[in-house]
Enzyme design. Structure first.
Site, mmCIF file in Angstrom:
data_model
loop_
_atom_site.group_PDB
_atom_site.id
_atom_site.type_symbol
_atom_site.label_atom_id
_atom_site.label_comp_id
_atom_site.label_asym_id
_atom_site.label_seq_id
_atom_site.Cartn_x
_atom_site.Cartn_y
_atom_site.Cartn_z
ATOM 1 N N ASP A 73 -2.708 -1.827 9.761
ATOM 2 C CA ASP A 73 -2.956 -1.795 8.321
ATOM 3 C C ASP A 73 -3.646 -3.048 7.803
ATOM 4 O O ASP A 73 -4.030 -3.097 6.633
ATOM 5 C CB ASP A 73 -1.630 -1.630 7.558
ATOM 6 C CG ASP A 73 -0.907 -0.340 7.891
ATOM 7 O OD1 ASP A 73 -1.553 0.598 8.388
ATOM 8 O OD2 ASP A 73 0.311 -0.281 7.640
ATOM 9 N N LYS A 93 0.854 -1.193 0.000
ATOM 10 C CA LYS A 93 0.000 0.000 0.000
ATOM 11 C C LYS A 93 0.885 1.237 0.000
ATOM 12 O O LYS A 93 2.051 1.218 0.397
ATOM 13 C CB LYS A 93 -0.948 0.018 1.209
ATOM 14 C CG LYS A 93 -0.269 -0.085 2.574
ATOM 15 C CD LYS A 93 0.256 1.221 3.138
ATOM 16 C CE LYS A 93 0.856 1.050 4.525
ATOM 17 N NZ LYS A 93 1.529 2.272 5.019
#
Length: 288
Positions: A131, A10
């Site tokens: 996350d 990401k």
């Protein structure tokens, strides 16, 4: 039978720190985008849990913790043997260890007949790391709280990114501790959200910020130097650090422009990346 799953990295398109949470955690307001850089998980159902990831002891691996949590919470018997081939660099701010945990949770849920709903699986992910909930889904999302409060974000801005690792090593814990000492920029999340929805790269770059940049720069002087090198390229539209570093992201109008800049950063991790709509992709899926 061996199954193969790819788990994406990401990029934090925006990262603000908005306060403190119980347990010594920081409250964040961040925009995460999944990109086409992957760790690959090779998976076999087994009677026990074994995780092989070069450079990481099994007991310290977030994927191992995810597997133990899955079986403990589901009450199911069994295990998994997983081999992880790293494509996402360690301590890069790109979510590599969280991607592995997300990939393993998702794969186990598929392989063991989906004992958890997507929402319940997301809650499991949040127990592993900030996350993980996002990396179970991917795309572009606004993530608040510790990062587990998710809401989809329209993103019509689709540049190419040149991801360059600065020469240094910063852990998330070190970065947040340094932030408490030195602070950082906050940016304008509403303006960034509007810019992404409209595909307006100029407005996005004018208003985005990564609150941990100053803190990480104090720990790793190569970070501001790498950002400066990216910004010196006439083809680079702008640059920012992702997450807690040390990867810096140069924004380019297209993949060809990013590839042309890549030789300037030979010698370390450097990759041309683009947005992806989801973060987990089966290469060899289970038969359901």
């Amino acid at each position: 039978m061996e199954y193969i799953l790819q788990a994406s990295a990401k990029v934090n398109l925006f990262l603000d720190i908005t306060g403190d949470l119980p347990g010594g955690f920081h409250a964040v307001d961040t925009l995460m985008q999944s990109v086409d850089l992957y760790d690959t998980l090779f998976l076999r159902p087994a009677p026990d849990i074994r995780i092989d990831c070069p450079g990481v002891a099994q007991e310290q691996n977030t994927a191992f913790r995810a597997a133990r949590l899955f079986f403990a919470k589901s009450g199911l018997a069994g295990g998994i043997h997983a081999r992880i081939q790293k494509g996402i660099p360690f301590a890069s701010g790109m979510g590599g260890s969280s991607a592995d945990a997300a990939g393993l949770l998702f794969a186990l849920n598929e392989l063991f007949s989906r004992p958890f709903s997507p929402e319940a699986l997301s809650h499991l992910g949040a127990e592993i790391g900030s996350d993980v909930s996002f990396l179970l889904r991917g795309g572009c999302m606004r993530c608040r709280g510790r990062g587990e409060e998710l809401s989809p974000v329209p993103n019509a801005f689709s540049p190419a990114y040149l991801a360059v690792r600065a020469d240094g090593f910063v852990t998330a814990g070190q970065a947040y501790a340094a932030y408490d000492r030195v602070g950082g920029a906050h940016g304008d999340v509403d303006a960034v959200l509007a810019a992404l929805a409209q595909g307006d790269g100029e407005a996005f770059l004018a208003h985005t910020a990564t609150a941990l940049t100053d803190a990480c720069a104090a720990l790793c002087p190569a970070i501001p130097a790498t950002l400066s090198r990216l910004r010196e390229d006439p083809a680079c539209l702008g640059a920012f650090m992702t997450g807690s570093g040390s990867v810096c992201i140069g924004v380019y109008p297209d993949k060809d422009a990013a590839e042309a800049a890549r030789p300037r950063f030979a010698g370390g991790f450097c990759a041309v990346l683009q947005n992806t709509p989801r973060s987990l992709v089966w290469a060899i899926p289970p038969e359901m």
